[in-house]
Design a protein around this motif. Structure first.
Motif, PDB file in Angstrom:
ATOM      1  N   GLY A 197      27.166  -2.483 -39.835  1.00  0.00           N
ATOM      2  CA  GLY A 197      27.119  -2.584 -38.614  1.00  0.00           C
ATOM      3  C   GLY A 197      28.057  -3.352 -37.948  1.00  0.00           C
ATOM      4  O   GLY A 197      28.229  -3.625 -36.701  1.00  0.00           O
ATOM      5  N   TYR A 235      22.929   4.873 -35.752  1.00  0.00           N
ATOM      6  CA  TYR A 235      21.494   5.082 -36.033  1.00  0.00           C
ATOM      7  C   TYR A 235      21.314   5.840 -37.350  1.00  0.00           C
ATOM      8  O   TYR A 235      21.521   6.908 -37.371  1.00  0.00           O
ATOM      9  CB  TYR A 235      20.926   5.698 -34.907  1.00  0.00           C
ATOM     10  CG  TYR A 235      20.725   4.735 -33.749  1.00  0.00           C
ATOM     11  CD1 TYR A 235      21.600   4.813 -32.750  1.00  0.00           C
ATOM     12  CD2 TYR A 235      19.382   3.875 -33.452  1.00  0.00           C
ATOM     13  CE1 TYR A 235      21.444   3.818 -31.486  1.00  0.00           C
ATOM     14  CE2 TYR A 235      19.301   2.980 -32.370  1.00  0.00           C
ATOM     15  CZ  TYR A 235      20.263   2.919 -31.451  1.00  0.00           C
ATOM     16  OH  TYR A 235      20.463   2.127 -30.425  1.00  0.00           O
ATOM     17  N   THR A 244      28.027   2.642 -31.810  1.00  0.00           N
ATOM     18  CA  THR A 244      26.537   2.189 -32.520  1.00  0.00           C
ATOM     19  C   THR A 244      26.502   3.315 -33.515  1.00  0.00           C
ATOM     20  O   THR A 244      26.826   4.425 -33.221  1.00  0.00           O
ATOM     21  CB  THR A 244      25.554   2.164 -31.401  1.00  0.00           C
ATOM     22  OG1 THR A 244      25.388   3.367 -30.596  1.00  0.00           O
ATOM     23  CG2 THR A 244      25.630   0.915 -30.577  1.00  0.00           C
ATOM     24  N   THR A 300      31.508  -4.112 -36.353  1.00  0.00           N
ATOM     25  CA  THR A 300      32.455  -3.055 -35.437  1.00  0.00           C
ATOM     26  C   THR A 300      33.556  -3.755 -35.215  1.00  0.00           C
ATOM     27  O   THR A 300      34.027  -4.756 -35.178  1.00  0.00           O
ATOM     28  CB  THR A 300      31.827  -2.886 -34.001  1.00  0.00           C
ATOM     29  OG1 THR A 300      31.568  -4.138 -33.256  1.00  0.00           O
ATOM     30  CG2 THR A 300      30.455  -2.266 -33.961  1.00  0.00           C
ATOM     31  N   THR A 350      31.219   1.101 -26.094  1.00  0.00           N
ATOM     32  CA  THR A 350      30.505   0.584 -27.390  1.00  0.00           C
ATOM     33  C   THR A 350      30.135   1.846 -28.362  1.00  0.00           C
ATOM     34  O   THR A 350      29.497   2.819 -27.773  1.00  0.00           O
ATOM     35  CB  THR A 350      28.887   0.217 -26.580  1.00  0.00           C
ATOM     36  OG1 THR A 350      29.380  -0.910 -25.614  1.00  0.00           O
ATOM     37  CG2 THR A 350      28.026  -0.543 -27.870  1.00  0.00           C
TER      38      THR A 350
END
Length: 128
Positions: free
Chosen positions: A55, A73, A71, A57, A69
């Motif tokens: 996770g 999942y 992300t 970045t 941003t």
């Protein structure tokens, strides 16, 4: 077979927002490094934002820091790119990229050569 399918592109006015999605299949998504890249007409492909399996970045383009941003999942094998305050310079084809079988704390890399699989892209057009 590995598949990366981008969606969410479109046409917006400057100042607007879009969220890109990349649905991944054919490999263990949670053990992969992922990235968003873009290519404008007449320009080279450039890294936008990347994320490792833990996770962490890295926002590759200074111009997107504070506006975009990235992300992931792992529960639904999907990578996202939230894009705010869009401007005409953000106009490009946006690609999702994956490096499967990558697990660890090493920082994600911005170079395109680091990634093995690519999606077909989704177009983002920002008008002034």
């Amino acid at each position: 077979a590995v598949q990366l399918v981008e969606s969410g592109g479109g046409s917006v006015q400057a100042g607007g927002s879009l969220t890109l999605s990349c649905a991944a299949s054919g490999y263990l998504f949670s053990r992969s490094y992922m990235g968003w890249f873009r290519q404008a007409p007449g320009k080279e492909r450039e890294g936008v934002a990347v994320i490792n399996s833990a996770g962490f970045t890295n926002y590759c383009a200074d111009s997107v820091k504070g506006r975009f941003t990235i992300t992931r999942y792992n529960s639904n094998n999907t990578l996202y790119l939230q894009m705010n305050s869009l401007n005409p310079d953000d106009t490009a084809m946006y690609y999702c990229a994956a490096l499967p079988d990558a697990f660890g704390l090493a920082p994600p890399m911005c170079g395109a050569n680091f990634y093995k699989y690519w999606g077909q892209g989704t177009q983002v057009t920002v008008s002034s």
